[in-house]
Design a protein around this motif. Sequence first.
Motif, mmCIF file in Angstrom:
data_model
loop_
_atom_site.group_PDB
_atom_site.id
_atom_site.type_symbol
_atom_site.label_atom_id
_atom_site.label_comp_id
_atom_site.label_asym_id
_atom_site.label_seq_id
_atom_site.Cartn_x
_atom_site.Cartn_y
_atom_site.Cartn_z
ATOM 1 N N ASN A 284 -8.512 -4.711 -11.719
ATOM 2 C CA ASN A 284 -9.056 -4.456 -10.379
ATOM 3 C C ASN A 284 -9.784 -3.106 -10.338
ATOM 4 N N HIS A 285 -10.291 -2.742 -9.143
ATOM 5 C CA HIS A 285 -11.075 -1.508 -9.013
ATOM 6 C C HIS A 285 -10.245 -0.273 -9.352
ATOM 7 N N ALA A 286 -8.982 -0.292 -8.892
ATOM 8 C CA ALA A 286 -8.139 0.891 -9.135
ATOM 9 C C ALA A 286 -7.945 1.112 -10.636
ATOM 10 N N SER B 27 -8.356 -7.023 -5.928
ATOM 11 C CA SER B 27 -9.284 -5.951 -6.317
ATOM 12 C C SER B 27 -9.072 -4.711 -5.471
ATOM 13 N N GLN B 28 -8.689 -4.915 -4.215
ATOM 14 C CA GLN B 28 -8.590 -3.781 -3.297
ATOM 15 C C GLN B 28 -7.225 -3.087 -3.334
ATOM 16 N N LEU B 29 -6.306 -3.594 -4.156
ATOM 17 C CA LEU B 29 -4.982 -2.952 -4.202
ATOM 18 C C LEU B 29 -5.128 -1.497 -4.630
ATOM 19 N N PRO B 30 -4.345 -0.602 -4.010
ATOM 20 C CA PRO B 30 -4.456 0.812 -4.390
ATOM 21 C C PRO B 30 -3.887 1.089 -5.783
ATOM 22 N N ASN C 91 -10.493 -10.758 -4.149
ATOM 23 C CA ASN C 91 -10.847 -9.573 -3.361
ATOM 24 C C ASN C 91 -9.601 -8.789 -2.986
ATOM 25 N N ALA C 92 -8.556 -9.537 -2.582
ATOM 26 C CA ALA C 92 -7.309 -8.857 -2.190
ATOM 27 C C ALA C 92 -6.751 -8.068 -3.365
ATOM 28 N N ALA D 251 0.827 -1.201 0.000
ATOM 29 C CA ALA D 251 0.000 0.000 0.000
ATOM 30 C C ALA D 251 0.859 1.247 0.000
ATOM 31 N N ASP E 7 -11.095 -14.908 -1.985
ATOM 32 C CA ASP E 7 -10.235 -14.077 -1.119
ATOM 33 C C ASP E 7 -9.140 -13.408 -1.925
#
Length: 422
Positions: A112-114, A93-96, A90-91, A29, A87
């Motif tokens: 991913n989301h970012a 996907s949540q990376l900044p 999800n991990a 992060a 899991d």
Amino acid sequence: MAQPATHYWKLPTALAVALLVGAWLGWLANGHVASGVALVALAEVVLLLTRIRHQARPMMAPPVLVSPLQHDRFMTRSRRIASSLRDLRNAASQLPDAVVLLDQNQQVRWFNHAAEHLLGLRRPRDRGVLLQQRLAVSDLSDWLRDGTQEPLNDVAAPGQPDSQLNVSMLPFGRHQHLLLARDISHLNRLEQIRRDFVANVSHELRTPLTVIHGYLELLDPEDVPELAPVLGEMRMQSKRMGQIVEDLLTLSRLETQHQIADERVQMAPLLATLRKEAEALSQGRHQIALESSAEADLLGSPRDLHSALSNLVSNAVRYTPAGGNITIRWQRTPEGAAYSVSDTGFGIPATHLARLTERFYRISSSRSRDSGGTGLGLSIVKHVLNLHQAQLRIESTPGVGSTFACHFSHARLLMPGGCDET
Ligand code: ADP
């Protein structure tokens, strides 16, 4: 099609890697994009599990001829795999940082989301699209087309034009790639604050220092003989501070400058001046030679090039004991031409070479100070050369001597007659 069982043996390894990756995530992060090695591992695990799930799907119904115990084991294992997959996804996907998995044709397999936020990708629309086509109107397009492995810095984020990205591409698996993009806007802002601070402080110090220096010059040591040594020291130190302030202002200017106004820099008179400067600084303590065979002028900033090239001459004089030799050269090279200064001075241990162009980096502070150094000379050289797309190469052997060479490309050379090289 391979049976899922053929992949199961890979799972302990994959999950072990995933555990390690999990440990990395906290660091990630705040870490750097270079931590993509960990992301590659993560990508491998996600892909492996995706493959297993995909291949296991038709077999989710338990085999017909199995005992109830085998059936239960099978179902438990399937649930565990599905949960691990969730899991890990999800991990990731949540990376900044934005993460995009690309296949061998640069088609998007997963992101991913970012990546939605920073690169403007949308799901499900962008699954399977050619990334280069999707980002065609952004500065990333050329970089993707060239397929370079060199990271790209300070590029505007396609999904967030006010943000700047650092983007890198990491190969993994079979001809697959992982694109990583990190928002570096806040780092750029901090860097800007640092630059402004240094420039402002240097500017504010300039006037008081000029006043102090002026008054010290007015004081005649003969009027107060008992203070003569103190006065001498004060004059020397105020001059040194003045030089540090001037060098810091020069560096601030060079750092904020992205382009130079190109002019013809005539090398023959410049080399003659550099030699004279070396002789004046050396005051007969060294043998100074000039070898000029390049027969080419440079295209660039006369003031900045003079400052950079004379810094190297000044260093050679200051770090070569009396009786040594100093040679200034201007020669052709396969890449273009090189200006170099060789000396038979103290030399530099190899461990210091990579850091010499950092501000205030000195091998021996006392030697630098005693010889009138500010610790900023090579930093200025590096910035000036960057602005001219040139490179500084240093070779040195402790106790034998050093060669500092500035390598210019053909594009920077002009024939003394008038036309350029290209
Ligand atoms: P300084 O003002 O201290 O000379 P520079 O940035 O010009 O700062 O150089 C950084 C350091 O590199 C110096 O302090 C010195 O230790 C080393 N250095 C530079 N040029 C030479 C050289 N020609 N021979 C040996 N050491 C050198």
